[in-house]
Write a protein that holds these residues in place. Structure first.
Motif, PDB file in Angstrom:
ATOM      1  N   ALA A 112      23.443  28.781  24.101  1.00 40.29           N
ATOM      2  CA  ALA A 112      23.527  29.882  23.151  1.00 40.29           C
ATOM      3  C   ALA A 112      24.704  30.821  23.405  1.00 40.29           C
ATOM      4  O   ALA A 112      25.222  31.417  22.462  1.00 40.29           O
ATOM      5  CB  ALA A 112      22.227  30.668  23.166  1.00 40.29           C
ATOM      6  N   PHE A 113      25.123  30.965  24.644  1.00 39.52           N
ATOM      7  CA  PHE A 113      26.187  31.930  24.915  1.00 39.52           C
ATOM      8  C   PHE A 113      27.506  31.259  25.282  1.00 39.52           C
ATOM      9  O   PHE A 113      28.475  31.917  25.632  1.00 39.52           O
ATOM     10  CB  PHE A 113      25.771  32.876  26.050  1.00 39.52           C
ATOM     11  N   PHE A 124      21.477  28.457  18.404  1.00 42.43           N
ATOM     12  CA  PHE A 124      22.465  27.376  18.510  1.00 42.43           C
ATOM     13  C   PHE A 124      23.770  27.841  19.151  1.00 42.43           C
ATOM     14  O   PHE A 124      24.132  29.008  19.080  1.00 42.43           O
ATOM     15  CB  PHE A 124      22.759  26.809  17.127  1.00 42.43           C
ATOM     16  N   GLN A 125      24.470  26.848  19.719  1.00 42.07           N
ATOM     17  CA  GLN A 125      25.725  27.146  20.405  1.00 42.07           C
ATOM     18  C   GLN A 125      26.741  27.818  19.482  1.00 42.07           C
ATOM     19  O   GLN A 125      27.327  28.817  19.828  1.00 42.07           O
ATOM     20  CB  GLN A 125      26.321  25.847  20.960  1.00 42.07           C
ATOM     21  N   ASN A 126      26.934  27.220  18.305  1.00 44.02           N
ATOM     22  CA  ASN A 126      27.905  27.798  17.378  1.00 44.02           C
ATOM     23  C   ASN A 126      27.214  28.637  16.308  1.00 44.02           C
ATOM     24  O   ASN A 126      27.648  28.692  15.173  1.00 44.02           O
ATOM     25  CB  ASN A 126      28.774  26.712  16.778  1.00 44.02           C
ATOM     26  N   PHE A 127      26.153  29.274  16.698  1.00 43.64           N
ATOM     27  CA  PHE A 127      25.398  30.258  15.919  1.00 43.64           C
ATOM     28  C   PHE A 127      24.627  29.642  14.757  1.00 43.64           C
ATOM     29  O   PHE A 127      23.498  30.012  14.521  1.00 43.64           O
ATOM     30  CB  PHE A 127      26.281  31.398  15.412  1.00 43.64           C
ATOM     31  N   SER A 130      31.893  39.532  14.444  1.00 39.64           N
ATOM     32  CA  SER A 130      32.508  38.860  15.584  1.00 39.64           C
ATOM     33  C   SER A 130      31.534  37.841  16.166  1.00 39.64           C
ATOM     34  O   SER A 130      30.343  37.840  15.841  1.00 39.64           O
ATOM     35  CB  SER A 130      32.862  39.880  16.647  1.00 39.64           C
ATOM     36  N   GLY A 131      32.053  36.969  17.044  1.00 43.01           N
ATOM     37  CA  GLY A 131      31.212  35.930  17.632  1.00 43.01           C
ATOM     38  C   GLY A 131      29.984  36.485  18.322  1.00 43.01           C
ATOM     39  O   GLY A 131      28.871  36.011  18.120  1.00 43.01           O
ATOM     40  N   GLY A 132      30.183  37.523  19.121  1.00 46.13           N
ATOM     41  CA  GLY A 132      29.060  38.104  19.850  1.00 46.13           C
ATOM     42  C   GLY A 132      28.002  38.635  18.904  1.00 46.13           C
ATOM     43  O   GLY A 132      26.799  38.437  19.105  1.00 46.13           O
ATOM     44  N   MET A 133      28.471  39.289  17.836  1.00 45.99           N
ATOM     45  CA  MET A 133      27.520  39.831  16.868  1.00 45.99           C
ATOM     46  C   MET A 133      26.815  38.708  16.124  1.00 45.99           C
ATOM     47  O   MET A 133      25.620  38.798  15.834  1.00 45.99           O
ATOM     48  CB  MET A 133      28.245  40.750  15.881  1.00 45.99           C
ATOM     49  N   GLN A 134      27.560  37.652  15.820  1.00 47.21           N
ATOM     50  CA  GLN A 134      26.929  36.531  15.117  1.00 47.21           C
ATOM     51  C   GLN A 134      25.807  35.927  15.958  1.00 47.21           C
ATOM     52  O   GLN A 134      24.759  35.565  15.442  1.00 47.21           O
ATOM     53  CB  GLN A 134      27.966  35.448  14.803  1.00 47.21           C
ATOM     54  N   GLN A 146      23.720  37.955  28.094  1.00 44.12           N
ATOM     55  CA  GLN A 146      22.771  37.574  29.143  1.00 44.12           C
ATOM     56  C   GLN A 146      21.915  38.786  29.535  1.00 44.12           C
ATOM     57  O   GLN A 146      20.687  38.689  29.649  1.00 44.12           O
ATOM     58  CB  GLN A 146      23.529  37.055  30.365  1.00 44.12           C
ATOM     59  N   ASP A 147      22.593  39.930  29.709  1.00 46.91           N
ATOM     60  CA  ASP A 147      21.848  41.155  30.047  1.00 46.91           C
ATOM     61  C   ASP A 147      20.835  41.475  28.962  1.00 46.91           C
ATOM     62  O   ASP A 147      19.676  41.799  29.231  1.00 46.91           O
ATOM     63  CB  ASP A 147      22.808  42.332  30.198  1.00 46.91           C
ATOM     64  N   GLU A 148      21.330  41.373  27.722  1.00 50.25           N
ATOM     65  CA  GLU A 148      20.484  41.671  26.570  1.00 50.25           C
ATOM     66  C   GLU A 148      19.234  40.779  26.566  1.00 50.25           C
ATOM     67  O   GLU A 148      18.127  41.237  26.345  1.00 50.25           O
ATOM     68  CB  GLU A 148      21.302  41.381  25.319  1.00 50.25           C
ATOM     69  N   LEU A 149      19.467  39.513  26.840  1.00 47.37           N
ATOM     70  CA  LEU A 149      18.356  38.559  26.839  1.00 47.37           C
ATOM     71  C   LEU A 149      17.351  38.921  27.932  1.00 47.37           C
ATOM     72  O   LEU A 149      16.140  38.912  27.705  1.00 47.37           O
ATOM     73  CB  LEU A 149      18.876  37.135  27.046  1.00 47.37           C
TER      74      LEU A 149
END
Lengths: 283, 399
Positions: free
Chosen positions: B191-192, B112-115, B166-170, B204-207
């Motif tokens: 999602a991002f 989801f957008q907001n995790f 943090s947001g990225g980690m969430q 994105q790289d991770e994905l």
């Protein structure tokens, strides 16, 4: 409106009450059941020595606030309970506590499911809201009259009247808590294939918990406000002392007992709030 | 490529007068007209597309384009008004409640957008949610959740709560929750989008890294064309509930279907998308095994250029000759070019993004030679072509 006859509202309600009173077996059952709960609480409180009761209350408060250490509250509890003991109100206090705990417990058991239902059904919410308004705004004295007709006099009708008067906050806050769960969390729960029950118990209720507990706290305070009124139909306790003081125009005795109610209220309020305090760290 | 997910004539209308709105759609009215005359909002109108097994399919559009409605119809968080959704050929819209639960539990997972992490659950409990719902026992589900967290690069946060991250980690947790379920289809709803630009790029790289090993079928919603071009194998652009264009990133960029898409791609940072192969042009060259100085000179005169690329008979790249040196050879009546070939020419592979070589292109006097892995000369990159491509002008296609 000279030509319109007065509506016989009071006789309708009398008839309704009479008709309901004919279900004697049902009301006897309820009376026995609630009476059982009351006796259970009272039995425990009578069994507990005063010093042990005080240790449990103070120790419990300390444990619930172990991170913040409310020494002021703990000191207040010790002084307050000693005052109640000193004034000879101990048994009255435990009777009042029994009344409050019993009615809060019943309000919780009935109110939470109703609140959940309201939270999930728009229709039920629309129907129920005016009923709750009615329950809360009808002067509490009025409940005493049919309560006596159905449940006799004593603690049980007091508990019933308290439940009716005190339950709405629990229902409302449960409803609010369920509705406040963010939509994306509901979507998340749904998208992973949760059933309605899983969603309720794993997501909605845990997230509604603090709002729900605020409602329970409010119900408890409201039922405490009923103790004096309930004493008019024979409920024992601190309310009874106040009620007698009113009858004898005894300002000193009234305040002495009233102060004990205040102390009990503050202790109950702080303890339920501490239970409610979130264990999840804030960011 | 087989189609994992097929969407046929999928329509969603919000509001009361649905039948009337459907008629209007058939009559070809726009979303705004239907809202005005029927009072119904068209979410998605007669959508048809297929998502292939193992591809990242990006659905792109601005707010109100119906992309969020579309992705929610795929797992029936929103019930379609009409149309079919087929997963592995099986129609989703006809499933009963229990079958739908099974599909949601086993076939697809959503990010989801907001995790949308559960704040009352620890990271590991959040990650294991899908497995918990399925009734996987605690040890096993925590084991799998732990592996999923490792996969997205989160170590040692198992017992923290979402608010502590943090947001990225969430969002990594959000992704791990979807991966832990081991479903074949990932639905990623913006999602991002809630992440800051650096984090977004990392994710994105991770994905893309994950996708190389996992080969999930991913439906990714985005409003950011740069993101779509970066991660999408194919992109579908939507506007007002209607699909405007579906194609590979390059097709979208080079052959926009209409003005709307064209306007969209106007703002794209083309340097991130274009590769050396996109901007190279056909070089003039001579064959060292066959051609001498005179041929070389003639080619330069014909093309009005002052240097020439040299290849051998196998079309392998050898180097560059300069006009003045070739003139010298002609005066000395030499027959071979070998002595004047410069070999220190910058070269690059065709799939290099031009961002990486842009600096060097602007600072070297000789154009870059684009060679493949067998050292064949494919083309050259001149400054003018790069600037043209970045500004969106037609690139010499046959280069």
């Amino acid at each position: 409106m000279p030509n319109i006859p007065q509506l016989p509202v009071s006789s309708w309600i009398d008839k309704l009450v009479d008709w309901l009173a004919s279900f004697e077996g049902f009301f006897n059952g309820v009376t026995n059941f609630i009476g059982g709960i009351i006796n259970g609480f009272q039995w425990v409180f009578d069994l507990l020595p005063i010093w042990l009761f005080m240790i449990l209350v103070v120790g419990g408060t300390y444990w619930l606030n172990r991170k913040t250490k409310h020494w002021g509250l703990i000191a207040f509890e010790i002084v307050g309970l000693l005052y109640i003991w000193n004034q000879g109100f101990w048994r009255d206090m435990t009777q009042t506590l029994t009344l409050v705990l019993t009615s809060s417990l019943i309000a919780l058991v009935i109110g939470v499911p109703l609140g959940i239902w309201m939270g999930k059904s728009k229709v039920f919410e629309t129907i129920n809201k005016p009923v709750l308004d009615f329950m809360q705004t009808m002067p509490a004295f009025v409940y005493l009259i049919p309560a006596v007709a159905f449940f006799g006099i004593g603690m049980v009708p007091g508990v019933i009247a308290s439940v009716i008067f005190a339950m709405p906050p629990t229902i409302r806050m449960t409803d609010l808590g369920i509705r406040q769960v963010p939509a994306d969390l509901i979507e998340a729960a749904d998208s992973y294939g949760s059933t309605s029950w899983q969603k309720l118990f794993k997501v909605q209720l845990p997230l509604a918990k603090s709002t729900l507990m605020a409602g329970v706290n409010q119900s408890m305070m409201l039922s405490l406000s009923m103790v004096v009124i309930a004493s008019m139909i024979g409920a024992m306790g601190l309310g009874n002392k106040v009620y007698f003081a009113v009858g004898r125009n005894d300002a000193g005795g009234g305040f002495a007992a009233g102060l004990a109610i205040v102390i009990l209220a503050i202790i109950l309020d702080r303890i339920t709030q501490a239970i409610n305090r979130s264990k999840i760290p804030k960011s | 490529m087989t189609a994992k997910l097929q969407v046929r004539h999928l329509t969603k209308i919000f509001g009361r007068r649905i039948a009337r709105a459907e008629e209007l759609i058939k009559a070809g009215r726009t979303k705004a007209e239907i809202l005005k005359s029927a009072g119904a909002t068209v979410g998605v109108s007669d959508a048809n597309f297929e998502v292939n097994d193992g591809e990242i399919f990006v659905i792109m559009g601005l707010s109100g384009s119906g992309k969020s409605t579309m992705i929610r119809m795929i797992n029936r968080l929103i019930e379609p008004t009409s149309g079919e959704i087929l997963i592995d050929g099986k129609n989703l819209t006809s499933l009963n409640k229990k079958e739908l639960l099974n599909v949601r539990r086993n076939k697809m997972s959503m990010v989801f957008q907001n995790f949308a992490l559960f704040p009352n659950r620890t990271i590991i409990e959040n990650t294991a949610y899908g497995l918990e719902i399925k009734g996987v026992d605690k040890d096993e589900r925590h084991q799998k959740a732990h592996e999923a967290l490792e996969l997205v690069g989160l170590h040692g946060y198992d017992n923290q709560y979402p608010t502590q991250l943090s947001g990225g980690m969430q969002q990594r947790v959000g992704l791990a929750r979807a991966l832990a379920n081991n479903s074949e289809i990932l639905l990623m709803d913006e999602a991002f989008s809630a992440l800051d630009p650096l984090n977004r790029k990392d994710m994105q790289d991770e994905l893309l890294d994950l996708q190389e090993n996992l080969h999930k079928t991913i439906v990714f919603i985005s409003h950011d064309l740069n993101e779509a071009l970066r991660i999408g194998d194919r992109i579908m652009i939507m506007k007002d509930g209607v699909i405007v264009q579906t194609g590979t990133p390059e097709e979208i960029l080079t052959q926009p279907a209409d003005d709307y898409v064209e306007k969209f791609i106007e703002d794209v940072d083309r340097t991130k998308v274009l590769t050396a192969a996109n901007v190279m042009i056909r070089p003039s060259y001579v064959n060292i095994d066959k051609d001498g100085p005179r041929i070389a000179m003639r080619r330069m005169v014909e093309n009005e250029i002052s240097s020439l690329y040299v290849v051998n008979s196998k079309r392998e790249f050898v180097g560059v000759v300069d006009a003045s040196h070739v003139m010298g050879l002609i005066k000395k009546k030499e027959r071979q070019l070998n002595s004047v070939i410069q070999t220190n020419v910058p070269t690059t592979a065709p799939d290099t993004p031009i961002t990486e070589i842009m600096d060097k292109i602007s600072s070297t006097p000789i154009p870059y030679a684009v060679i493949d892995d067998q050292n064949h000369l494919l083309g050259i990159i001149i400054r003018g072509a790069v600037l043209g491509a970045i500004s969106g002008n037609e690139v010499n296609e046959d280069a």
